[in-house]
Write a protein that holds these residues in place. Structure first.
Motif, short mmCIF file in Angstrom:
data_model
loop_
_atom_site.label_atom_id
_atom_site.label_comp_id
_atom_site.label_asym_id
_atom_site.label_seq_id
_atom_site.Cartn_x
_atom_site.Cartn_y
_atom_site.Cartn_z
N GLU A 20 28.51 34.32 -16.26
CA GLU A 20 27.81 33.56 -15.23
C GLU A 20 27.59 32.11 -15.70
OE1 GLU A 20 25.45 32.82 -11.66
OE2 GLU A 20 27.09 34.16 -12.27
N PRO A 21 28.10 31.11 -14.96
CA PRO A 21 27.92 29.71 -15.37
C PRO A 21 26.45 29.29 -15.31
CG PRO A 21 29.05 29.85 -13.24
CD PRO A 21 28.87 31.24 -13.72
N LEU A 22 25.93 28.81 -16.43
CA LEU A 22 24.52 28.43 -16.50
C LEU A 22 24.25 27.11 -15.78
CD1 LEU A 22 23.75 29.54 -20.14
CD2 LEU A 22 23.08 30.67 -18.01
N ALA A 23 25.29 26.33 -15.50
CA ALA A 23 25.11 25.10 -14.73
C ALA A 23 24.49 25.39 -13.37
CB ALA A 23 26.45 24.38 -14.56
N ALA A 24 24.70 26.60 -12.87
CA ALA A 24 24.14 27.00 -11.56
C ALA A 24 22.67 27.35 -11.67
CB ALA A 24 24.92 28.18 -11.00
N HIS A 25 22.15 27.42 -12.89
CA HIS A 25 20.77 27.87 -13.09
C HIS A 25 19.92 26.86 -13.87
CE1 HIS A 25 21.80 31.92 -11.65
NE2 HIS A 25 22.92 31.76 -12.32
N THR A 27 18.41 22.69 -13.99
CA THR A 27 18.18 21.52 -13.14
C THR A 27 19.05 20.33 -13.56
OG1 THR A 27 16.30 20.82 -14.50
CG2 THR A 27 15.83 22.21 -12.59
N TRP A 28 19.59 20.36 -14.78
CA TRP A 28 20.53 19.32 -15.23
C TRP A 28 21.93 19.58 -14.66
CZ3 TRP A 28 18.47 18.25 -20.76
CH2 TRP A 28 18.22 16.88 -20.92
N LYS A 29 22.15 20.78 -14.10
CA LYS A 29 23.46 21.18 -13.58
C LYS A 29 24.50 21.18 -14.69
CE LYS A 29 21.69 21.08 -9.40
NZ LYS A 29 21.21 22.33 -8.78
N ILE A 30 24.07 21.61 -15.86
CA ILE A 30 24.92 21.62 -17.05
C ILE A 30 24.85 23.00 -17.69
CG2 ILE A 30 25.15 20.72 -19.41
CD1 ILE A 30 24.12 18.03 -18.38
N GLY A 31 25.97 23.47 -18.23
CA GLY A 31 25.95 24.71 -18.99
C GLY A 31 27.15 25.59 -18.73
N GLY A 32 27.74 26.11 -19.81
CA GLY A 32 28.86 27.03 -19.71
C GLY A 32 28.39 28.45 -19.40
N PRO A 33 29.30 29.42 -19.53
CA PRO A 33 28.99 30.79 -19.10
C PRO A 33 28.13 31.57 -20.10
CG PRO A 33 31.21 30.68 -19.96
CD PRO A 33 30.71 29.28 -19.95
N ALA A 34 27.24 32.37 -19.58
CA ALA A 34 26.53 33.36 -20.38
C ALA A 34 27.38 34.62 -20.39
CB ALA A 34 25.16 33.67 -19.77
N ASP A 35 27.55 35.23 -21.56
CA ASP A 35 28.35 36.45 -21.64
C ASP A 35 27.85 37.48 -20.63
OD1 ASP A 35 29.82 35.37 -23.70
OD2 ASP A 35 28.77 36.45 -25.29
N LEU A 36 26.51 37.62 -20.59
CA LEU A 36 25.89 38.60 -19.71
C LEU A 36 24.65 37.96 -19.10
CD1 LEU A 36 25.96 41.59 -18.75
CD2 LEU A 36 24.52 42.13 -20.73
N PHE A 37 24.49 38.09 -17.79
CA PHE A 37 23.36 37.48 -17.09
C PHE A 37 22.64 38.59 -16.33
CE2 PHE A 37 21.36 34.96 -13.70
CZ PHE A 37 20.85 33.89 -14.42
N LEU A 38 21.37 38.82 -16.69
CA LEU A 38 20.61 39.91 -16.10
C LEU A 38 19.40 39.39 -15.33
CD1 LEU A 38 20.52 42.30 -19.21
CD2 LEU A 38 22.16 42.31 -17.32
N VAL A 39 19.16 39.96 -14.15
CA VAL A 39 18.01 39.58 -13.34
C VAL A 39 17.21 40.84 -12.99
CG1 VAL A 39 17.20 38.32 -11.30
CG2 VAL A 39 19.39 37.70 -12.36
N PRO A 40 16.29 41.25 -13.86
CA PRO A 40 15.44 42.40 -13.56
C PRO A 40 14.42 42.05 -12.49
CG PRO A 40 14.75 41.40 -15.61
CD PRO A 40 15.99 40.68 -15.18
N GLU A 41 14.12 43.00 -11.62
CA GLU A 41 13.22 42.74 -10.50
C GLU A 41 11.79 43.20 -10.74
OE1 GLU A 41 13.80 40.92 -8.03
OE2 GLU A 41 15.98 40.70 -8.16
N ASP A 42 11.56 43.97 -11.80
CA ASP A 42 10.20 44.42 -12.10
C ASP A 42 10.08 44.75 -13.58
OD1 ASP A 42 11.28 47.03 -12.47
OD2 ASP A 42 10.94 47.53 -10.38
N GLY A 43 8.88 45.14 -13.99
CA GLY A 43 8.63 45.41 -15.39
C GLY A 43 9.46 46.55 -15.94
N GLU A 44 9.67 47.60 -15.14
CA GLU A 44 10.47 48.74 -15.60
C GLU A 44 11.91 48.33 -15.85
OE1 GLU A 44 10.16 52.11 -13.08
OE2 GLU A 44 8.01 52.40 -13.41
N GLN A 45 12.48 47.53 -14.95
CA GLN A 45 13.85 47.06 -15.15
C GLN A 45 13.95 46.15 -16.37
OE1 GLN A 45 15.71 45.35 -11.70
NE2 GLN A 45 15.10 47.03 -10.35
N LEU A 46 12.95 45.30 -16.56
CA LEU A 46 12.95 44.42 -17.73
C LEU A 46 12.92 45.24 -19.01
CD1 LEU A 46 12.77 41.66 -19.10
CD2 LEU A 46 10.28 41.72 -18.72
#
Length: 301
Positions: A20-25, A27-46
């Protein structure tokens, strides 16, 4: 990585993205890809995500709204965790305000004011999350998080959960214990005082107007780049060194606020780092002050 993904799919139901390109995440709009990008929605998922990463020996880091962060052009090895909507929560309990780790710090100041609570006005110009604000002891206008935070709920690197009180968080200038011990702030409780809604609204409007007049918010930037040295201001030193408008590749020292570097034309992280080093070197040569970065560097240089 395949084994980790299979493990995650058994115990974790949040978002999983590869490269996942970090430039999309940021505010500088800068950054290469993260090997793995996780978005947990609650404490159990985290908790499930961290447990799986630990089982497979995969390093991880956390990302809020991407302000105050410079992500490497090469990206980030391992996993980047970004708290999802389940952590974007807010509730009031008398003079206490309890906000989730991914809640907007600016929005928090507005909502507290509407509730007739004062103490968070300084946050109106800090474009990060509540979790990031606690991590950095974010501040402005002669106040900061340490003055109003009662406690913070934290998930540590080993997956344990604790609630730390104000004194346990070891606050200093743009510093907390989270700089020494890695963890994720999932919720924070702030102790405020009753105030006049109209006066609070007027102060928030004044701070917003000043911010719009003095900061290059229409351009991709990350907030203040350098910490203020004791007894001085980084912006004053940079301007006095004649560095407004200085450029390295697509990165430029803002003409509006000298402690902001803007992404003027497809800037890379290397452009920003080169410009930061030039600013530090020039200010040190001129004034004998070696400024420390306020922005966080994420990933390989």
């Amino acid at each position: 990585m395949e084994q980790l993904i299979a493990d995650l799919e058994r115990s974790y139901s949040g978002i999983i993205k590869l490269a996942e390109p970090l430039a999309a995440h940021t505010t500088w709009k800068i950054g290469g890809p993260a090997d793995l990008f996780l978005v947990p929605e609650d404490g159990e998922q985290l908790a499930a995500a961290i447990a799986a990463l630990n089982r497979h020996g995969v390093p991880w880091t956390v990302l809020g709204r991407g302000s105050n962060t410079l992500a490497s052009d090469r990206g980030v090895r391992g996993a980047v965790i970004k708290l999802g909507k389940g952590f974007d929560t807010l509730r009031f309990d008398g003079n206490l305000v309890v906000a989730g780790g991914s809640y907007s710090f600016i929005k928090l100041s507005v909502m507290a004011g509407k509730a007739g609570l004062t103490g968070l006005e300084f946050a109106s110009g800090i474009p990060g999350t509540v979790g990031g604000a606690v991590y950095m002891n974010a501040g402005a206008h002669h106040s900061d998080v340490s003055r109003i935070l009662k406690s913070a709920s934290i998930v540590w690197e080993d997956g344990t959960k604790e609630t730390y009180g104000n004194e346990e968080l070891g606050f200093g200038y743009r510093h907390s214990v989270l700089h020494e011990r890695r963890g994720i702030v999932t919720e924070a409780t702030f102790a405020l005082e009753p105030g006049d809604r109209k006066e609070i609204a007027a102060m928030l409007a004044s701070y917003k107007d000043r911010r719009l007049r003095t900061q290059p918010l229409q351009l991709a930037c990350a907030g203040s780049v350098f910490r203020n040295p004791p007894g001085d201001h980084a912006a004053r030193l940079i301007e006095a060194a004649g560095l407004k408008g200085a450029r390295e590749g697509g990165a430029v020292v803002s003409e509006l606020h000298a402690n902001f570097i803007v992404n003027d034309d497809h800037a890379t992280a290397q452009d920003v780092l080169a410009l930061m080093e030039r600013v530090r070197r020039t200010v040190n040569e001129r004034f004998g002050i070696l400024m420390a970065p306020e922005v966080l560097l994420m990933g390989e240089r």
